[in-house]
Write a protein that holds these residues in place. Structure first.
Motif, mmCIF file in Angstrom:
data_model
loop_
_atom_site.group_PDB
_atom_site.id
_atom_site.type_symbol
_atom_site.label_atom_id
_atom_site.label_comp_id
_atom_site.label_asym_id
_atom_site.label_seq_id
_atom_site.Cartn_x
_atom_site.Cartn_y
_atom_site.Cartn_z
ATOM 1 N N LYS A 79 -16.966 -4.411 12.060
ATOM 2 C CA LYS A 79 -17.938 -5.220 11.324
ATOM 3 C C LYS A 79 -19.308 -5.126 12.000
ATOM 4 C CE LYS A 79 -19.281 -8.467 8.418
ATOM 5 N NZ LYS A 79 -19.359 -8.279 6.995
ATOM 6 N N ILE A 80 -19.332 -5.224 13.316
ATOM 7 C CA ILE A 80 -20.591 -5.105 14.056
ATOM 8 C C ILE A 80 -21.199 -3.728 13.832
ATOM 9 C CG2 ILE A 80 -21.574 -4.979 16.389
ATOM 10 C CD1 ILE A 80 -19.596 -7.236 17.153
ATOM 11 N N GLU A 81 -20.360 -2.703 13.893
ATOM 12 C CA GLU A 81 -20.837 -1.336 13.678
ATOM 13 C C GLU A 81 -21.442 -1.194 12.285
ATOM 14 O OE1 GLU A 81 -19.325 3.195 14.493
ATOM 15 O OE2 GLU A 81 -17.827 1.689 13.953
ATOM 16 N N ALA A 82 -20.801 -1.773 11.277
ATOM 17 C CA ALA A 82 -21.307 -1.689 9.899
ATOM 18 C C ALA A 82 -22.645 -2.424 9.760
ATOM 19 C CB ALA A 82 -20.281 -2.265 8.930
ATOM 20 N N LEU A 83 -22.744 -3.609 10.362
ATOM 21 C CA LEU A 83 -23.994 -4.374 10.282
ATOM 22 C C LEU A 83 -25.134 -3.637 10.979
ATOM 23 C CD1 LEU A 83 -22.541 -7.948 10.901
ATOM 24 C CD2 LEU A 83 -23.706 -7.180 8.819
ATOM 25 N N LEU A 84 -24.848 -3.020 12.112
ATOM 26 C CA LEU A 84 -25.868 -2.228 12.805
ATOM 27 C C LEU A 84 -26.290 -1.019 11.981
ATOM 28 C CD1 LEU A 84 -24.533 -2.311 16.483
ATOM 29 C CD2 LEU A 84 -26.620 -3.399 15.623
ATOM 30 N N ALA A 85 -25.319 -0.356 11.376
ATOM 31 C CA ALA A 85 -25.619 0.824 10.561
ATOM 32 C C ALA A 85 -26.464 0.442 9.346
ATOM 33 C CB ALA A 85 -24.329 1.504 10.114
ATOM 34 N N ALA A 128 -25.094 -13.512 14.091
ATOM 35 C CA ALA A 128 -26.514 -13.201 14.269
ATOM 36 C C ALA A 128 -26.922 -11.983 13.444
ATOM 37 C CB ALA A 128 -26.817 -12.978 15.744
ATOM 38 N N LEU A 129 -26.089 -10.943 13.450
ATOM 39 C CA LEU A 129 -26.408 -9.745 12.669
ATOM 40 C C LEU A 129 -26.337 -10.030 11.164
ATOM 41 C CD1 LEU A 129 -24.553 -7.021 14.771
ATOM 42 C CD2 LEU A 129 -27.025 -7.398 14.618
ATOM 43 N N SER A 130 -25.441 -10.909 10.741
ATOM 44 C CA SER A 130 -25.344 -11.285 9.330
ATOM 45 C C SER A 130 -26.589 -12.057 8.894
ATOM 46 C CB SER A 130 -24.093 -12.133 9.075
ATOM 47 O OG SER A 130 -22.938 -11.380 9.354
ATOM 48 N N ILE A 131 -27.047 -12.975 9.734
ATOM 49 C CA ILE A 131 -28.271 -13.720 9.435
ATOM 50 C C ILE A 131 -29.456 -12.769 9.327
ATOM 51 C CG2 ILE A 131 -29.930 -15.391 10.389
ATOM 52 C CD1 ILE A 131 -27.431 -16.876 11.536
ATOM 53 N N ASP A 132 -29.514 -11.808 10.248
ATOM 54 C CA ASP A 132 -30.589 -10.805 10.208
ATOM 55 C C ASP A 132 -30.526 -10.000 8.909
ATOM 56 O OD1 ASP A 132 -32.708 -9.105 11.430
ATOM 57 O OD2 ASP A 132 -31.125 -7.593 11.364
ATOM 58 N N ALA A 133 -29.313 -9.637 8.469
ATOM 59 C CA ALA A 133 -29.157 -8.879 7.220
ATOM 60 C C ALA A 133 -29.632 -9.706 6.033
ATOM 61 C CB ALA A 133 -27.705 -8.456 7.032
ATOM 62 N N GLU A 134 -29.321 -10.990 6.024
ATOM 63 C CA GLU A 134 -29.776 -11.870 4.938
ATOM 64 C C GLU A 134 -31.295 -11.954 4.909
ATOM 65 O OE1 GLU A 134 -27.898 -15.699 5.153
ATOM 66 O OE2 GLU A 134 -25.889 -14.811 5.202
ATOM 67 N N ARG A 135 -31.911 -12.063 6.068
ATOM 68 C CA ARG A 135 -33.367 -12.131 6.154
ATOM 69 C C ARG A 135 -34.026 -10.856 5.635
ATOM 70 N NH1 ARG A 135 -33.809 -14.853 12.098
ATOM 71 N NH2 ARG A 135 -33.273 -16.964 11.443
ATOM 72 N N ARG A 136 -33.396 -9.734 5.924
ATOM 73 C CA ARG A 136 -33.925 -8.458 5.462
ATOM 74 C C ARG A 136 -33.618 -8.219 3.992
ATOM 75 N NH1 ARG A 136 -31.317 -4.615 7.060
ATOM 76 N NH2 ARG A 136 -29.696 -5.568 8.285
ATOM 77 N N GLY A 137 -32.768 -9.050 3.411
ATOM 78 C CA GLY A 137 -32.404 -8.895 2.008
ATOM 79 C C GLY A 137 -31.382 -7.811 1.760
ATOM 80 N N ALA A 138 -30.615 -7.507 2.775
ATOM 81 C CA ALA A 138 -29.600 -6.448 2.649
ATOM 82 C C ALA A 138 -28.316 -6.991 2.086
ATOM 83 C CB ALA A 138 -29.341 -5.824 4.008
#
Length: 138
Positions: A79-85, A128-138
């Motif tokens: 999951k972390i790898e996918a969020l980073l990618a 944290a990575l999920s929150i970042d993805a939401e902020r970026r609109g991903a």
């Protein structure tokens, strides 16, 4: 203030290189401008370690147990790898601090390497990575 780990490495190197106390203190003064290892900072301890390695000291590796990779842990790492990618970020994004701040992994999981993080630490990183993805609109 230098980390206990760095101080331990410095003292191990001192012993391995056979330095007496006077030579050790002279080296500390010439490399870091201090007379005692307790006065070292993170940056100056790194300089001292680099100097000791140039002098021929080789840190030993391979000590300790390897982390256990369970199915649940593997899912979290995937999951972390996918969020980073998705964010276009390398794994180093988690382990490299910037501007003198500790790394994301250190702040969220309390460790320097992802292999040593607990399940709760990995959950914090995923959040944290999920929150970042939401902020970026991903």
């Amino acid at each position: 203030m230098a980390t206990n780990r760095d101080l331990a490495k410095i003292h191990i190197a001192k012993k391995d290189l056979g330095m007496d106390d006077a030579t050790y203190r002279a080296m500390l003064h010439s490399v870091a401008g201090v007379s005692s290892s307790r006065d070292l900072t993170v940056m100056t301890s790194a300089k001292v370690l680099a100097h000791l390695q140039r002098c021929g000291w080789k840190p030993k590796s391979g000590h300790g147990k390897r982390p256990v990779v369970t199915a649940a842990r593997k899912k979290q790492l995937n999951k972390i790898e996918a969020l980073l990618a998705d964010a276009g970020r390398p794994w180093d994004y988690l382990t490299k601090g910037s501007g003198g701040r500790p790394s994301m992994l250190r702040r969220l999981a309390g460790v320097d390497q992802i292999e040593w993080s607990t399940s709760d630490g990995l959950k914090n990183v995923i959040a944290a990575l999920s929150i970042d993805a939401e902020r970026r609109g991903a």
